[in-house]
Enzyme design. Structure first.
Site, PDB file in Angstrom:
ATOM      1  CG  HIS A 267       1.210   2.600   4.560  1.00  0.00           C
ATOM      2  ND1 HIS A 267      -0.135   2.805   4.666  1.00  0.00           N
ATOM      3  CD2 HIS A 267       1.393   1.317   4.949  1.00  0.00           C
ATOM      4  CE1 HIS A 267      -0.734   1.716   5.094  1.00  0.00           C
ATOM      5  NE2 HIS A 267       0.177   0.803   5.275  1.00  0.00           N
TER       6      HIS A 267
ATOM      7  CB  CYS B  94       5.733   6.733   8.106  1.00  0.00           C
ATOM      8  SG  CYS B  94       7.432   7.162   7.708  1.00  0.00           S
TER       9      CYS B  94
ATOM     10  CG  ASN C 102      -1.965  -1.117   1.128  1.00  0.00           C
ATOM     11  OD1 ASN C 102      -2.516  -1.387   0.062  1.00  0.00           O
ATOM     12  ND2 ASN C 102      -2.228  -1.776   2.247  1.00  0.00           N
TER      13      ASN C 102
END
Length: 419
Positions: A318, A353, A316
């Protein structure tokens, strides 16, 4: 006699003349056109060919090659091939039988490998499967063998290894249940709506860390958590003794992977996942204490300049949530890591993040056992993982218990037998 007949058919034999010697029967010699036949003492017949001048026809000499009867005899000694029959015209079956035997032995070897059974009971693991559904189809179970590259300086599995096992069983649970869409753990209805799961809270209690060669059994199941959340629990045990090693509980919500905003659970998705909910209490008693926010003034240790690598990103795009644990521990003091082991961790995920993020890790320590192995006590740390601009990524709390010399010999040294 055969040689004589053969010779006579090749060489022209002149008519008897006055030069011919008388023929003696028995032990005498006979002379026929230059060929002397001499009986042997054993009663056998010996044939000797004498060279004669070539005969003349009409006054002209006729040349021919003198052939030794002994050569003719040697040619007669060479065995002639057997007569052609139906049997000896068939193909050579030995090559075909050899090929069949080779194929059979190879197939038998492969079958023995598939049917391999360990000689030791503690090696009974499922190395090829993804686990199985147990307990009325609501609990997923999978075994893991602790590899040599998964242990740390204490010769035990690291906390990151245990967290990876938890994540792996969660995904395999969705896959085995037939709910895996084209996303990372997303169901088909979630994939249609660009929805993904994100974890908001994780709590892990470690009673004992497994060591190299141990086989752990991980059970996981899901339950409802509020109106728009899902709780997933894990129970990790020693597959040989049944001893509980780790307990973990987490809360997950949905997020739109395009807008990066949280989303409610659509009814179509709820219909997919609710049949797999297990009505049970959390395997870990929730730590309801508030996680404080740290800053430069309240933190005892700060580590700056942490950046994610490409391998830290998941499908995904991240950072994988397991990576956050490693970053949190980056700011933990070395004296704690040497004298204590992590016994519990609680994390609240505030923000995702990305690959271009630069982070800071902050730690505040409370307790009186730092650096004193003999009289070490329990230690608790508060943690914060944030971006350089101050935006919070993860808040956390860790609890540490003393290491015991009996578990590792002399602290900081590797026993001689394992060197």
């Amino acid at each position: 006699m055969v040689a004589a007949a053969a010779t006579s058919s090749i060489f022209p034999v002149p008519s008897p003349s006055a030069d011919a010697k008388s023929t003696k029967i028995g032990s005498g010699t006979a002379s026929l056109g230059g060929i002397k036949l001499k009986s042997a003492s054993s009663g056998g017949l010996q044939v000797k060919a004498n060279a004669q001048a070539p005969p003349k026809i009409n006054g002209s000499p006729v040349g021919f090659t003198t052939t030794s009867v002994e050569n003719v005899k040697n040619e007669d000694d060479i065995p002639s091939p057997p007569p052609r029959t139906f049997i000896n015209q068939l193909p050579d079956w030995s090559m075909l039988l050899a090929a069949i035997t080779t194929i059979f032995l190879a197939a038998e070897k492969q079958w023995m490998m598939l049917d391999w059974k360990p000689k030791r009971p503690d090696m009974l693991i499922d190395p090829f499967g993804l686990g199985r559904i147990v307990q009325d189809g609501l609990v997923f179970r999978q075994n893991f063998s602790i590899r040599s590259y998964e242990i740390g300086a204490d010769r035990t599995a690291s906390i990151e290894t245990l967290m990876n096992h938890l994540q792996e069983t969660a995904l395999n649970h969705v896959k085995t249940a037939g709910l895996l869409g084209d996303g990372f753990g997303s169901t088909p209805e979630m994939s249609k709506r660009n929805l993904i799961w994100v974890v908001t809270r994780m709590q892990v209690l470690v009673d004992r860390y497994p060591t190299w060669g141990d086989v752990v059994q991980v059970d996981t199941w899901v339950s409802a958590s509020g109106k728009n959340g899902m709780r997933r629990d894990w129970l990790v045990r020693d597959s040989k003794t049944g001893e509980t090693l780790t307990r973990a509980s987490s809360v997950w919500v949905m997020m739109n992977k395009l807008t990066r905003r949280l989303s409610k659970i659509p009814e179509q998705v709820r219909a997919e996942i609710e049949p797999y909910f297990l009505n049970s209490d959390p395997v870990v008693d929730e730590d309801s204490r508030k996680l404080p926010k740290l800053d430069d003034n309240t933190a005892d240790y700060v580590r700056k300049g942490l950046t994610p690598r490409w391998s830290d990103l998941d499908i995904n795009q991240h950072v994988n949530n397991v990576k956050y644990i490693g970053w949190i521990l980056e700011s933990a003091p070395l004296s704690i890591l040497e004298s204590h082991e992590l016994s519990a961790i609680t994390m609240e995920y505030r923000r995702e993040c990305g690959k271009d993020s630069v982070l800071q890790s902050l730690t505040a320590v409370s307790g009186n056992g730092i650096g004193n192995i003999g009289n070490a006590g329990e230690i608790e740390c508060q943690h914060l993982l944030r971006l350089e601009d101050g935006a919070e990524i993860v808040r956390g709390r860790t609890e540490w218990r003393p290491k015991y010399a009996s578990n590792f010999g002399i602290m900081g040294q590797i026993p001689a037998e394992s060197a």
